[in-house]
Design an enzyme around this catalytic site. Sequence first.
Site, short mmCIF file in Angstrom:
data_model
loop_
_atom_site.label_atom_id
_atom_site.label_comp_id
_atom_site.label_asym_id
_atom_site.label_seq_id
_atom_site.Cartn_x
_atom_site.Cartn_y
_atom_site.Cartn_z
CD GLN A 162 -4.25 1.24 -2.92
OE1 GLN A 162 -3.85 2.21 -3.03
NE2 GLN A 162 -4.01 0.38 -1.92
CB SER A 194 -6.26 2.93 0.26
OG SER A 194 -4.76 3.13 0.33
CG ASP A 252 -1.97 1.20 1.19
OD1 ASP A 252 -2.60 1.42 0.15
OD2 ASP A 252 -2.37 1.73 2.13
#
Length: 304
Positions: free
Chosen positions: A289, A239, A217
């Site tokens: 993502q 996110s 991430d």
Amino acid sequence: MTDDLAVGGPEPAVPAGQTLEGLLRILDLERIEDDIFRGRSPHGGPQRVFGGQVAGQALVAAGRTVPADRHVHSLHAYFIRPGDPSVPIVYEVDRVRDGRSFTTRRVVAVQHGKAIFTLSASFHKEEPGLEHQVPMPDVPAPEDLPTTRERLFAAFGKVPRFASWHPIEMRPAGPLSFEVERDPGLSTTRNLVWLRVDGELPDDPLLHVCLMTYASDMTLLDTVLLRHGRSFAGISMASLDHAMWFHRSFRADEWLLYAQETPSATGARGLARGLFFTRGGTLVCSVVQEGLIRVLDRGDSASS
């Protein structure tokens, strides 16, 4: 960036909460009940919990309810609310299914009585099958590249506190976002980063997978900024969801190439995807993502 610059060169003292030992403690959840766990955040961190931390902790919670001979092969997660780093996070595990070959778990992370994050993970007992993979991009070896800290120091003469030291060492093979903002000619749709945990880890496959979930991430949404010649200045990012597929075993304390790209950005959302390769060229993990990317300023670069 000047208000957040650390004094000294590219290797300052390690801040509290940013050691490898501290990261391992964060991922070592407290078991409250059979399927309920409690996790904490590092002291002195950002104002909201880092998304990779809550994803890694949720995967730890799921993995501790699964037989050791079954390894996670995929996860799908949604970031629902910002996490509060000042209070613990409670992880509630739902044992959705225990089959002959596959085990499914659903995890809800709760703070202040509300869900902040959900994760579904599937675990598979190893078995033989067909084999193929895409080739690894051609990039310089990590030893031939400067670290992110060294490049920040070269550009600004100091290192921002958030980057002064971190247990995940990164060596980008391409431009950083502030470099692209200074020189739009460097803009690219690819973001190639060597990374590894900066220290030796025990031989626990779940720990290596959870650490790579944490690290996955860290740079994905940067790829969208690189495409548009933007840095973090004037941008609000978060996110929204995260998906990973674990193909083959790996060690998080050995160099992995994170080859990232962005196929689309629209409606204040950007999509990025990445592939993790060992330095020997073995594809071990795939990541996708979508993130919120709001342009707060309306300068010329906003429409690049």
